[in-house]
Write a protein that holds these residues in place. Structure first.
Motif, PDB file in Angstrom:
ATOM      1  N   VAL A  97      87.839  13.665   9.394  1.00 35.08           N
ATOM      2  CA  VAL A  97      87.731  14.544   8.230  1.00 35.08           C
ATOM      3  C   VAL A  97      88.474  15.863   8.406  1.00 35.08           C
ATOM      4  O   VAL A  97      88.382  16.743   7.546  1.00 35.08           O
ATOM      5  N   ASP A  98      89.201  16.042   9.505  1.00 38.93           N
ATOM      6  CA  ASP A  98      90.048  17.216   9.667  1.00 38.93           C
ATOM      7  C   ASP A  98      91.345  16.790  10.343  1.00 38.93           C
ATOM      8  O   ASP A  98      91.483  15.644  10.783  1.00 38.93           O
ATOM      9  N   TRP A  99      92.282  17.746  10.420  1.00 41.53           N
ATOM     10  CA  TRP A  99      93.604  17.423  10.957  1.00 41.53           C
ATOM     11  C   TRP A  99      94.073  18.541  11.865  1.00 41.53           C
ATOM     12  O   TRP A  99      94.110  19.712  11.470  1.00 41.53           O
ATOM     13  N   HIS A 100      94.405  18.189  13.108  1.00 43.19           N
ATOM     14  CA  HIS A 100      94.963  19.129  14.080  1.00 43.19           C
ATOM     15  C   HIS A 100      96.087  18.410  14.813  1.00 43.19           C
ATOM     16  O   HIS A 100      95.910  17.277  15.274  1.00 43.19           O
ATOM     17  N   LEU A 101      97.210  19.081  14.944  1.00 42.19           N
ATOM     18  CA  LEU A 101      98.381  18.450  15.518  1.00 42.19           C
ATOM     19  C   LEU A 101      98.165  18.045  16.971  1.00 42.19           C
ATOM     20  O   LEU A 101      98.548  16.954  17.390  1.00 42.19           O
ATOM     21  N   VAL A 102      97.518  18.904  17.766  1.00 40.07           N
ATOM     22  CA  VAL A 102      97.356  18.651  19.198  1.00 40.07           C
ATOM     23  C   VAL A 102      95.917  18.351  19.559  1.00 40.07           C
ATOM     24  O   VAL A 102      95.627  17.424  20.330  1.00 40.07           O
ATOM     25  N   ARG A 103      94.991  19.109  19.005  1.00 44.58           N
ATOM     26  CA  ARG A 103      93.599  19.015  19.445  1.00 44.58           C
ATOM     27  C   ARG A 103      92.980  17.646  19.198  1.00 44.58           C
ATOM     28  O   ARG A 103      92.175  17.161  19.988  1.00 44.58           O
ATOM     29  N   GLU A 104      93.373  16.993  18.120  1.00 48.58           N
ATOM     30  CA  GLU A 104      92.764  15.705  17.806  1.00 48.58           C
ATOM     31  C   GLU A 104      93.355  14.546  18.618  1.00 48.58           C
ATOM     32  O   GLU A 104      92.919  13.411  18.494  1.00 48.58           O
ATOM     33  N   MET A 105      94.342  14.848  19.459  1.00 46.81           N
ATOM     34  CA  MET A 105      94.925  13.788  20.278  1.00 46.81           C
ATOM     35  C   MET A 105      93.922  13.255  21.301  1.00 46.81           C
ATOM     36  O   MET A 105      94.052  12.126  21.774  1.00 46.81           O
ATOM     37  N   GLN A 191     106.455  13.301   6.391  1.00 43.87           N
ATOM     38  CA  GLN A 191     105.594  12.128   6.300  1.00 43.87           C
ATOM     39  C   GLN A 191     104.216  12.410   6.878  1.00 43.87           C
ATOM     40  O   GLN A 191     103.190  11.994   6.342  1.00 43.87           O
ATOM     41  N   GLY A 192     104.159  13.136   8.010  1.00 42.76           N
ATOM     42  CA  GLY A 192     102.875  13.483   8.599  1.00 42.76           C
ATOM     43  C   GLY A 192     102.050  14.379   7.698  1.00 42.76           C
ATOM     44  O   GLY A 192     100.839  14.170   7.522  1.00 42.76           O
TER      45      GLY A 192
END
Length: 407
Positions: A97-105, A191-192
């Motif tokens: 339910v959220d978006w983070h470029l690095v943290r969600e990896m 696209q991202g």
């Protein structure tokens, strides 16, 4: 005694060297030979330098490397499209339910982290309306489906950007290729962002609607369409770098065949894009019969919405009907292309490409009908979506084989 012998030898050697030098000064042929040898050495070194300058970049070898790289990138884009389709079919796309470029990896590791992630998901409409009895293990499954799709997207980005930096420094790109590659890299980032913009539409509260929470079909089709454009551009560029242009005799019929192939490729792309609207509205579950839709050839609710244009994008019946029409039109066009090409003298590779395109078109239609009649089972639906990309691939290959050689 020993010292006197050594002195005599040294003095004798010096006299001999002096005489040799005097003789060399008196002999013009020897001087001419030495001068000529020096000139030939300088000429050989200059020739070696010019040879090294001739083997400059970019050249055929570097173009081959770039072609393989871009085709590899297009393969990764296909993986992202297929994985995204499976994520949509398993209804996993709204689990993060959220978006983070690095943290969600890094996914949740401990039980507490999983429970916190699950608690965030429980605050959104999909859990409240559809999945209110979902357990934590079930949530982990849909979470990892979406997480895998996002990580694959990051892999695609790295596959484009990092080699671009390396090849740019090595001078592998021509001026026109630099523009193309920058456009491709920019399109990956776009696209991202478009993917997250799509997901946000399914997380929004809609008090006035009692419909099942889902992402906007407009944003879904834009997300898929941009992925297909990225794929087509990468594959086309890679093929034109790898495949030597065919030596075709320019005739009127060949020009007609090229136009026919371009129109057919555009129709195949449009059919694949219409599939995004079918998926976004679950239109595959509306009329599960073929060739008729229910008892009729043209269903009664085809234009149920007002204004009429709205039906083509928001009415599941109309969306499925349009997809059927486009699929049959694509099959007819590809069959016509095959029959038209049989009456022409074409290179072997071009004939193979057109034949494979035709065979794949019939297989794809059979997959689509089976998916519809069996009420859209996930494995079959994912195969059908993959088939659309395979059909598009073959259409691009045909165009690459028939391309006009630049003079």
């Amino acid at each position: 005694m020993l010292l006197s012998s050594l002195r005599t030898s040294v003095l004798g050697g010096c006299r001999n060297v002096g005489k040799g030098l005097q003789q060399s000064n008196r002999s013009p042929p020897l001087r001419h030979w030495l001068l000529k040898r020096g000139q030939s050495t300088i000429t050989a070194e200059a020739g070696a330098t010019s040879t090294q300058a001739a083997v400059s970049v970019p050249n055929v070898a570097t173009n081959r490397i770039l072609g393989r790289w871009l085709i590899g990138c297009s393969g990764l884009v296909v993986g992202a499209v297929v994985l995204g389709g499976v994520t949509r079919l398993t209804e996993s796309g709204l689990s993060m339910v959220d978006w983070h470029l690095v943290r969600e990896m890094k996914p949740p590791q401990t039980q507490a982290e999983w429970e916190a992630e699950f608690a965030k998901y429980q605050q959104f409409p999909e859990f409240k309306i559809m999945n209110h009895d979902m357990t934590l293990p079930e949530f982990k499954f849909i979470f990892f489906m979406e997480w895998g799709h996002r990580m694959w997207g990051r892999l695609v980005g790295l596959a484009y950007v990092l080699p671009t930096i390396y090849f740019w420094k090595r001078g592998y790109f021509t001026r026109s290729m630099k523009g193309r590659v920058l456009g491709l890299c920019g399109f990956v980032f776009f696209q991202g962002l478009l993917g997250w913009y799509m997901v946000k539409s399914g997380l929004e509260e809609k008090p006035e609607s009692y419909d099942v929470p889902r992402v906007s079909q407009y944003r879904l089709s834009a997300h898929l369409g941009s992925a297909l454009l990225l794929y087509c551009a990468s594959l086309w560029t890679g093929l034109t770098l790898l495949l030597p242009p065919q030596k075709l005799v320019e005739t009127r019929r060949l020009a007609q065949l090229r136009r026919f192939a371009k129109g057919t490729g555009g129709l195949v792309f449009l059919t694949a894009l219409s599939g995004a609207f079918v998926a976004g509205l679950d239109a595959g579950l509306v009329y599960n019969s073929f060739p008729k839709m229910g008892e009729n050839w043209i269903p009664d609710d085809l234009l149920a919405f007002s204004p009429a244009l709205k039906n083509f994008f928001e009415n599941p019946t109309t969306v499925q009907f349009d997809h059927r029409i486009l699929a049959v039109s694509s099959l007819t066009a590809i069959t016509g292309l095959y029959m038209f090409s049989r009456r022409m003298r074409l290179p072997k590779r071009a004939k193979i490409a057109i034949s494979l395109l035709t065979a794949m078109a019939y297989g794809q239609v059979a997959l689509g009908i089976s998916t519809l009649l069996l009420y859209v089972p996930t494995p079959l639906a994912a195969t059908h979506q993959s088939g659309s990309v395979a059909l598009l691939t073959l259409a691009i290959w045909v165009l690459a084989e028939l391309r006009k050689v630049a003079k």
